[in-house]
Design a protein around this motif. Structure first.
Motif, PDB file in Angstrom:
ATOM      1  N   ARG A   9      -2.233  -2.209   9.016  1.00  0.00           N
ATOM      2  CA  ARG A   9      -1.830  -1.073   9.879  1.00  0.00           C
ATOM      3  C   ARG A   9      -0.890  -0.248   8.906  1.00  0.00           C
ATOM      4  N   VAL A  10      -1.485   1.004   8.671  1.00  0.00           N
ATOM      5  CA  VAL A  10      -0.496   1.927   7.828  1.00  0.00           C
ATOM      6  C   VAL A  10      -0.493   3.129   8.552  1.00  0.00           C
ATOM      7  N   PRO A  11       0.526   3.386   9.088  1.00  0.00           N
ATOM      8  CA  PRO A  11       0.735   4.621   9.824  1.00  0.00           C
ATOM      9  C   PRO A  11       0.648   6.077   9.300  1.00  0.00           C
ATOM     10  N   GLY A  12       0.967   6.205   7.764  1.00  0.00           N
ATOM     11  CA  GLY A  12       1.358   7.414   7.274  1.00  0.00           C
ATOM     12  C   GLY A  12       1.852   7.383   5.759  1.00  0.00           C
ATOM     13  N   PHE A  70     -11.896  -2.525   1.368  1.00  0.00           N
ATOM     14  CA  PHE A  70     -11.059  -3.388   0.443  1.00  0.00           C
ATOM     15  C   PHE A  70     -10.341  -4.645   1.204  1.00  0.00           C
ATOM     16  N   PHE A  71     -10.101  -4.519   2.559  1.00  0.00           N
ATOM     17  CA  PHE A  71      -9.927  -5.639   3.261  1.00  0.00           C
ATOM     18  C   PHE A  71     -10.657  -5.768   4.368  1.00  0.00           C
ATOM     19  N   ILE A 109      -7.397   7.213   6.555  1.00  0.00           N
ATOM     20  CA  ILE A 109      -6.884   6.054   5.632  1.00  0.00           C
ATOM     21  C   ILE A 109      -7.455   4.627   6.096  1.00  0.00           C
ATOM     22  N   GLU A 110      -7.778   4.503   7.506  1.00  0.00           N
ATOM     23  CA  GLU A 110      -8.571   3.382   7.730  1.00  0.00           C
ATOM     24  C   GLU A 110      -9.938   3.107   7.313  1.00  0.00           C
ATOM     25  N   PHE A 111     -10.529   4.445   7.172  1.00  0.00           N
ATOM     26  CA  PHE A 111     -11.917   4.387   6.522  1.00  0.00           C
ATOM     27  C   PHE A 111     -11.938   3.853   4.908  1.00  0.00           C
ATOM     28  N   PHE A 112     -10.907   4.356   4.319  1.00  0.00           N
ATOM     29  CA  PHE A 112     -10.677   3.778   2.844  1.00  0.00           C
ATOM     30  C   PHE A 112     -10.264   2.367   2.679  1.00  0.00           C
ATOM     31  N   ILE A 127       0.864  -1.339  -0.089  1.00  0.00           N
ATOM     32  CA  ILE A 127       0.188   0.209   0.135  1.00  0.00           C
ATOM     33  C   ILE A 127       0.864   1.194  -0.014  1.00  0.00           C
ATOM     34  N   ARG A 128       0.497   2.236  -0.788  1.00  0.00           N
ATOM     35  CA  ARG A 128       1.315   3.458  -1.028  1.00  0.00           C
ATOM     36  C   ARG A 128       0.526   4.702  -0.565  1.00  0.00           C
ATOM     37  N   VAL A 129       1.079   5.570   0.254  1.00  0.00           N
ATOM     38  CA  VAL A 129       0.413   6.426   0.666  1.00  0.00           C
ATOM     39  C   VAL A 129       1.205   7.799   0.126  1.00  0.00           C
TER      40      VAL A 129
END
Length: 412
Positions: free
Chosen positions: A150-153, A144-145, A137-140, A126-128
């Motif tokens: 866990r994507v911090p930024g 799909f998952f 981020i969590e809402f988007f 995943i690329r932010v």
């Protein structure tokens, strides 16, 4: 009636849908129950919207041309925004418009979300691209998952997730134990296999004995041999004197360490050692008599007497004067004769009795002569018309009654 309500709720849930438009790359998604359709849309790049599509406008044929009316069907949101194939706030492909129109006609709820999500999703990462809040981020990603990674930024984040954990065994001898996984990052369910029995979760409870457990995670498997001790349980009965200090035992009743047994009765205590568990049945009894003291003081021809007792159990005190019982523990007596026997008694509720005995002798009277007398005492000469004497002998004697020893004191 209850089943009707449940079916109605399920039906509404199944008829819900969401149209999500990402203004970052103009990608659009239609999420229905168990289905996701992706397409391209057009709208203002700064558009932010959380709305609901509530109506469908169908074009009408007018005989006059001076009234401008839209010549294409439009989907209208609750806030007045339009969705169509052209000339609308949000432009979508024809096939998507037809599908949304059918949903609205059938009273299906369609939510509309428009926002900027600078996030790119690839099969392995995943690329932010731009700074964005964690909640956004969590809402988007939740679309799909099933389990949101866990994507911090900002940055690239691998989807090849590795579960790093340690296994901890906690056991209680004789009862079994628990094998638990402690994760370094976000925890996930593991599969524990023991004797052809599978358990999913973060831990497994096992009885006492030998076990072979296989722990399977998403990317590895571990096998562990455990020997949970099975202690023996021994029962002991003991009599304890009231007031004694007990050992460092565990009392289920809540008695704290370093406390004394202040009440008679039955206590259950647990004691652990290397060989097993000892359940101690303690019978606390009061077998000791009260501590009793008696003080006597002469006041001329009056005698002041006081009994003082001490015991952990309730007790009563009384005394006998020449065989006559007096139910009192202190008082002043007028004694007519010169010698009396005084017996003090203290008895507790468990019939433990203490005695103290004194022989009372009144002081000798003073004699007055008509003239002075000369008295020789140990080589010293005294002359006085007043004479008082007293014969000194043993101050106390010891007697035994029913194998109990008593000290009888003379009081002058």
């Amino acid at each position: 009636m209850k089943w009707s309500i449940v079916l109605l709720i399920v039906s509404c849930h199944c008829l819900s849908a969401q149209l999500l438009i990402n203004t970052f790359d103009m990608s659009a998604y239609l999420f229905t129950d168990g289905e996701r359709l992706q397409f391209k849309a057009q709208c203002r790049a700064d558009m932010r919207l959380m709305d609901e599509i509530v109506d469908l406008y169908e074009p009408v044929n007018l005989t006059v041309s001076y009234i401008p009316m839209p010549d294409v069907p439009l989907l209208i949101s609750q806030q007045g925004f339009t969705v169509a194939t052209k000339m609308a706030d949000i432009v979508i492909p024809e096939e998507m418009f037809v599908r949304l129109s059918e949903m609205v006609k059938s009273n299906q709820k369609v939510t509309l979300v428009v926002d900027r999500y600078p996030i790119e999703i690839y099969p392995d990462r995943i690329r932010v691209v731009e700074p964005v809040g964690r909640e956004k981020i969590e809402f988007f990603l939740s679309h799909f998952f099933e389990k949101v990674p866990r994507v911090p930024g900002v940055g690239e984040h691998s989807l090849q997730w590795t579960s790093n954990y340690q296994l901890v065994v906690s056991y209680f001898p004789g009862l079994g134990g628990v094998l638990m996984a402690i994760f370094e990052n976000e925890p996930s369910d593991l599969t524990f296999i023991e004797a052809e029995r599978q358990t999913k979760g973060l831990c497994i409870a096992l009885p006492a004995g030998e076990h072979t457990v296989e722990i399977v995670s998403s990317n590895d498997a571990t096998q562990l041999a455990l020997n949970l001790p099975d202690w023996t349980v021994r029962f002991e009965t003991e009599e304890v004197e009231l007031g004694t200090l007990h050992e460092a035992l565990l009392f289920p009743s809540g008695l704290q360490p370093d406390e004394r047994f202040l009440y008679p009765g039955r206590y259950v205590a647990l004691q652990f050692h290397d060989e097993g568990l000892v359940v101690r049945d303690l019978r606390v009894k009061d077998t000791l008599p009260p501590k009793l003291t008696m003080s006597v003081r002469w006041l001329d021809s009056m005698c002041q007497i006081q009994l003082d007792g001490e015991d952990l159990s309730p007790f009563e005190t009384f005394f006998y004067v020449d065989g006559e019982k007096l139910s009192m523990h202190r008082g002043v007596l007028r004694l007519s004769s010169e010698k009396h026997i005084l017996i003090g008694v203290a008895r507790d509720t468990f019939e433990n009795v203490a005695y103290t005995i004194k022989i009372l002798e009144r002081p000798a009277e003073m004699i007055v002569f008509s003239q002075e007398k000369v008295i020789n005492v140990g080589g010293f000469r005294f002359s006085s018309p007043y004479l008082k004497w007293q014969v000194f002998d043993a101050s106390s004697i010891e007697v035994k009654v029913n194998e109990r020893a008593f000290q009888i004191e003379k009081n002058r």
